[in-house]
Write a protein that holds these residues in place. Structure first.
Motif, PDB file in Angstrom:
ATOM      1  N   GLN B  72      60.371  -3.459  60.338  1.00 54.95           N
ATOM      2  CA  GLN B  72      59.994  -4.551  59.430  1.00 54.95           C
ATOM      3  C   GLN B  72      58.892  -4.113  58.485  1.00 54.95           C
ATOM      4  O   GLN B  72      58.945  -4.358  57.282  1.00 54.95           O
ATOM      5  N   GLN B  73      57.893  -3.463  59.057  1.00 52.18           N
ATOM      6  CA  GLN B  73      56.779  -3.018  58.224  1.00 52.18           C
ATOM      7  C   GLN B  73      57.251  -1.978  57.227  1.00 52.18           C
ATOM      8  O   GLN B  73      56.920  -2.034  56.043  1.00 52.18           O
ATOM      9  N   ASP B  74      58.048  -1.026  57.729  1.00 49.90           N
ATOM     10  CA  ASP B  74      58.535   0.031  56.842  1.00 49.90           C
ATOM     11  C   ASP B  74      59.321  -0.557  55.671  1.00 49.90           C
ATOM     12  O   ASP B  74      59.171  -0.122  54.531  1.00 49.90           O
ATOM     13  N   ASP B  75      60.159  -1.552  55.986  1.00 50.44           N
ATOM     14  CA  ASP B  75      60.979  -2.153  54.925  1.00 50.44           C
ATOM     15  C   ASP B  75      60.111  -2.834  53.872  1.00 50.44           C
ATOM     16  O   ASP B  75      60.331  -2.668  52.672  1.00 50.44           O
ATOM     17  N   LEU B  76      59.144  -3.584  54.342  1.00 52.11           N
ATOM     18  CA  LEU B  76      58.257  -4.280  53.406  1.00 52.11           C
ATOM     19  C   LEU B  76      57.485  -3.276  52.559  1.00 52.11           C
ATOM     20  O   LEU B  76      57.324  -3.445  51.355  1.00 52.11           O
ATOM     21  N   ILE B  77      57.020  -2.232  53.214  1.00 52.84           N
ATOM     22  CA  ILE B  77      56.245  -1.215  52.507  1.00 52.84           C
ATOM     23  C   ILE B  77      57.115  -0.549  51.446  1.00 52.84           C
ATOM     24  O   ILE B  77      56.700  -0.367  50.301  1.00 52.84           O
ATOM     25  N   LYS B  78      58.334  -0.247  51.837  1.00 53.39           N
ATOM     26  CA  LYS B  78      59.252   0.420  50.901  1.00 53.39           C
ATOM     27  C   LYS B  78      59.501  -0.468  49.686  1.00 53.39           C
ATOM     28  O   LYS B  78      59.495  -0.015  48.543  1.00 53.39           O
ATOM     29  N   GLU B  79      59.659  -1.729  49.952  1.00 53.89           N
ATOM     30  CA  GLU B  79      59.948  -2.664  48.879  1.00 53.89           C
ATOM     31  C   GLU B  79      58.783  -2.739  47.881  1.00 53.89           C
ATOM     32  O   GLU B  79      58.977  -2.637  46.666  1.00 53.89           O
ATOM     33  N   VAL B  80      57.584  -2.899  48.422  1.00 58.89           N
ATOM     34  CA  VAL B  80      56.405  -2.969  47.560  1.00 58.89           C
ATOM     35  C   VAL B  80      56.216  -1.640  46.836  1.00 58.89           C
ATOM     36  O   VAL B  80      55.875  -1.605  45.650  1.00 58.89           O
ATOM     37  N   ASN B  81      56.461  -0.576  47.532  1.00 61.26           N
ATOM     38  CA  ASN B  81      56.371   0.765  46.960  1.00 61.26           C
ATOM     39  C   ASN B  81      57.276   0.894  45.739  1.00 61.26           C
ATOM     40  O   ASN B  81      56.887   1.438  44.706  1.00 61.26           O
ATOM     41  N   MET B  82      58.463   0.318  45.807  1.00 60.62           N
ATOM     42  CA  MET B  82      59.393   0.432  44.683  1.00 60.62           C
ATOM     43  C   MET B  82      59.038  -0.546  43.560  1.00 60.62           C
ATOM     44  O   MET B  82      59.047  -0.172  42.397  1.00 60.62           O
ATOM     45  N   ILE B  83      58.719  -1.753  43.931  1.00 60.54           N
ATOM     46  CA  ILE B  83      58.467  -2.758  42.899  1.00 60.54           C
ATOM     47  C   ILE B  83      57.204  -2.437  42.107  1.00 60.54           C
ATOM     48  O   ILE B  83      57.174  -2.514  40.889  1.00 60.54           O
ATOM     49  N   LEU B  84      56.137  -2.065  42.804  1.00 64.49           N
ATOM     50  CA  LEU B  84      54.857  -1.888  42.126  1.00 64.49           C
ATOM     51  C   LEU B  84      54.591  -0.434  41.740  1.00 64.49           C
ATOM     52  O   LEU B  84      53.567  -0.134  41.127  1.00 64.49           O
ATOM     53  N   ASP B  85      55.479   0.446  42.148  1.00 71.66           N
ATOM     54  CA  ASP B  85      55.311   1.854  41.843  1.00 71.66           C
ATOM     55  C   ASP B  85      53.949   2.384  42.314  1.00 71.66           C
ATOM     56  O   ASP B  85      53.193   2.974  41.547  1.00 71.66           O
ATOM     57  N   ILE B  86      53.618   2.116  43.537  1.00 70.15           N
ATOM     58  CA  ILE B  86      52.452   2.748  44.147  1.00 70.15           C
ATOM     59  C   ILE B  86      52.930   3.421  45.422  1.00 70.15           C
ATOM     60  O   ILE B  86      53.960   3.020  45.990  1.00 70.15           O
ATOM     61  N   ASN B  87      52.196   4.418  45.868  1.00 73.62           N
ATOM     62  CA  ASN B  87      52.734   5.158  47.008  1.00 73.62           C
ATOM     63  C   ASN B  87      52.711   4.323  48.285  1.00 73.62           C
ATOM     64  O   ASN B  87      52.042   3.297  48.377  1.00 73.62           O
TER      65      ASN B  87
END
Lengths: 183, 532
Positions: B72-87
């Motif tokens: 769950q955490q990984d998925d959320l992190i990945k999503e934010v990572n893609m949307i906001l373009d931060i690592n």
């Protein structure tokens, strides 16, 4: 051991360039982990003219563990326990706020600053804090009386010894175990 | 990609059914919970959960195992990572700062990125990712080492310390203080948070493991919809969308995969059918009303004048209060002076002073008796449930013995296991029915409730009796059938009772004799030390 090297350097800095209003010494020259500091009551405050003994007890994991700093001299102050333990409430000393890069000198500065500017909103002695906020005259009178009674002349380190050891939770490299009751 | 939506909406369909008249409240925005106030209905999820008609007391929940929590955490992190373009490491820190409320994070970040970064403990600088370096002439400000080739490390803030000091600092934070999500740069006054990748560069495997464990814990504690299973050694997490304001209408009992049943709304084990608030009141009352208090009430009376507690220590009914010197009769509590010469008969029932005093006395006595009535039954079921549990441990042995003696197969003796389970669950329910009934006002509904309670209680007692028969008798096929019938009857009675109670609760039809509110927050307090 990293602590010794750092402490040697800190002590050297303090002695060559002594911070104003403070006299730092080691009660036992072979033990870097306990400092005795005499703090002059800052001019222009109710504590002016007093000499306050402050014991700095360092954990063997210093600087990764915060130092334990206590007053050896009784002091009437909202952030210092009104007993012979002399515990201090200072945010920089709390484990969760402590940063290893902080130097003892700045901790001592913070303690001294507490005498200039008590923090009645973060009190250790609620009654004194109340008095400080609501009846400043009475507070000043009491604080001066304490200075006159306890903070003149030589600091009685012996008396504070037991208190400081208890405050440090015994988890120190303390060499002296003074069993005289702290009465 | 809509993991987050899935989380929040599990209960929404249920909620709609339960609370048709609660739509205003839904919008009132409960401060403590506004993090999950997501748009409610999510039709997709209904397919997963709404297949069969649920009992009124059933709530929707999901059990996650440790790897699900990680995902769950990984998925959320990945999503934010893609949307906001931060690592990813920075995305994780941001999400933690926003207590995993992805929508709010994205919204705030779009609006004022630099403030958000700073508040979360991140640097705006686009400096290269931190790595270990050896810089000529470097002196570590923590340990004061300055030897040639000393490996050092700095976050984007540039506060550089030697690797050894960094390691020791991190070990202190992670092992001694149990901190992970908010470990800052060791420099004074620098709020930069150490990210997971930097940490991996610096510390050993065992520390990394603990670090990630702590992060998982923060994740669960940060989300109001998640709760650890309280069973010892259970690593699972239960998700439930119940909100604080729902707790007057529903008793959110959930069950973990490990078979632990507990309440999602308060820190207690399963307490159906009593709502959390009443449970809290009841437990407090039971703790207050100690044996001493019971003895005092049973053996003493209060002075009608000054209310001092008085124990009668002699045979004479002529009492003189030691405190206020008031003279009265122990029997009728009336004024002694009104007794004249007929004190030993105490036949002065019409006297006003006596009636009043007796009334007050009687009231307090009746209320005590009432409490003791419910408490004794509550305590009895609690104790019996404990004994039944011990019995369950013996059941295992019994079943083996039975297989040997009667030639029955393993599957054929499972009925004893079911009986034991049913006994424990039903006793637990019964126990809490008494706490619940203590707070009920007398009316028709209460009578129906008591009938249901009586039916269940009788069924449980008779099953309990059968269950304790010696093994030889248990082998009798007649008894086996009886036990099986009784087991299913008990379970059925329990469902009926719970269903009825829950329905009335959801519709707000119970009348309580105490004020019934919602003081118990879902105990997900950040930084709780329960799982160190």
């Amino acid at each position: 051991m990293s602590a010794s090297k750092r402490l040697t350097k800190e002590l050297a800095d303090c002695t060559t360039n002594s911070p104003p209003g403070m006299h730092i010494s080691l009660p036992d020259d072979s033990n870097l982990f306990k400092w005795h500091v005499i703090l002059d009551g800052p001019a222009g405050t109710v504590y002016a003219g007093g000499r306050f003994g402050v014991v700095v007890q360092l954990h063997e994991n210093y600087p990764f563990r915060s130092p334990t700093v206590t007053f050896a001299t009784r002091i009437y102050h909202p952030n210092v326990t009104n007993d012979n333990l002399g515990n201090i409430c200072l945010s920089v000393l709390k484990p969760e706020n402590w940063k290893p890069a902080v130097k003892l000198v700045s901790v001592l500065e913070a303690v001294r600053n507490l005498l200039v500017e008590p923090q009645p909103d973060d009190p250790l002695e609620a009654r004194i804090a109340d008095e400080y906020k609501n009846d400043r005259k009475e507070f000043e009178k009491n604080a001066r009386a304490y200075v006159a009674q306890y903070a003149k002349g030589a600091v009685n380190w012996e008396k504070a010894e037991a208190g400081a050891a208890a405050a440090a939770g015994g988890a120190t490299t303390s060499t002296t175990t003074n069993t005289t009751s702290a009465r | 990609m809509d993991t987050d939506d899935d989380f929040m909406s599990n209960v929404s369909s249920e909620e709609e059914d339960m609370m048709p008249d609660d739509s205003d409240n839904d919008l009132s925005g409960d401060d403590d919970f506004d993090f999950d106030d997501e748009p409610d209905p999510d039709i997709d999820m209904q397919q997963d959960f709404g297949q069969k008609k649920k009992a009124a007391y059933d709530i929707t929940f999901k059990v996650y195992q440790p790897q699900d929590i990680q995902k769950q955490q990984d998925d959320l992190i990945k999503e934010v990572n893609m949307i906001l373009d931060i690592n990813k490491e920075e995305a994780a820190i941001l999400l933690r700062h926003f207590r995993w409320n992805k929508e709010r994070l994205i919204e705030d970040y779009m609006e004022k990125p630099s403030q958000v970064l700073e508040a979360a403990g991140l640097s705006e600088s686009s400096a290269e990712a931190p790595r270990l370096k050896s810089i000529p002439g470097f002196v570590c400000d923590i340990c004061c080492e300055d030897e040639e080739g000393l490996q050092s490390f700095a976050l984007k803030c540039g506060h550089r310390y030697c690797v050894d000091c960094y390691r020791q600092y991190l070990a202190q934070k992670i092992v001694e203080e149990g901190e992970a999500a908010r470990i800052q740069c060791p420099s004074d006054d620098c709020n930069l948070i150490i990210d997971a990748r930097s940490l991996d560069l610096l510390v050993t495997q065992d520390l990394t493991d603990r670090y990630h464990k702590l992060l998982n814990r923060t994740y669960v504690e940060d989300r109001d919809s998640l709760k650890w299973c309280p069973a010892p050694d259970c690593q699972n997490v239960v998700e439930c969308g119940i909100k604080k304001k729902d707790l007057t209408r529903i008793v959110p009992t959930v069950a973990c995969l490990c078979s632990m049943r507990f309440c999602f709304g308060c820190p207690n084990e399963d307490h159906q059918p009593a709502p959390c608030d009443l449970v809290k009141k009841w437990l407090k009352k039971c703790a207050d009303d100690s044996e001493t208090a019971n003895w005092i009430s049973a053996n003493t009376k209060e002075c009608p004048k000054c209310n001092s507690t008085i124990e009668k220590n002699g045979g004479c009914n002529h009492m003189t209060c030691r405190k206020c010197k008031h003279e009265f009769c122990w029997m009728c509590m009336g004024l002694w002076s009104e007794h004249g010469t007929s004190w030993y008969n105490c036949n002065r029932f019409e006297e006003k002073s006596g009636t009043e005093a007796r009334d007050a006395q009687a009231k307090s006595r009746v209320s005590l008796e009432r409490y003791l009535h419910y408490y004794n039954r509550y305590a009895n079921h609690e104790q019996s449930a404990r004994l039944d549990k011990e019995m369950y441990l013996k059941t295992e042995k019994k079943m083996v013995q039975l297989q040997k003696e009667s030639g029955m197969s393993w599957i054929e003796v499972q009925y004893l296991n079911s009986a034991s389970q049913a006994l424990q669950t039903c006793r637990r329910t019964l126990m809490w029915t008494y706490a619940f009934a203590f707070y009920l006002a007398r009316n028709n509904l209460t009578e129906i409730f008591e009938d249901n309670q009586k039916d269940l209680e009788m069924a449980v007692e008779s099953l309990s009796e059968m269950f304790e028969k010696p093994v030889q008798e248990l082998a009798d096929s007649k008894l086996k059938v009886d036990i099986m019938d009784k087991t299913s009857y008990c379970n059925k009675r329990r469902v009926i009772l719970l269903d009825d109670t829950a329905q009335n609760l959801a519709e707000g039809r119970w009348t309580f004799n105490v004020e019934f509110t919602n003081p118990t927050p879902i105990s997900n307090t950040k930084g709780s030390s329960s799982r160190r």
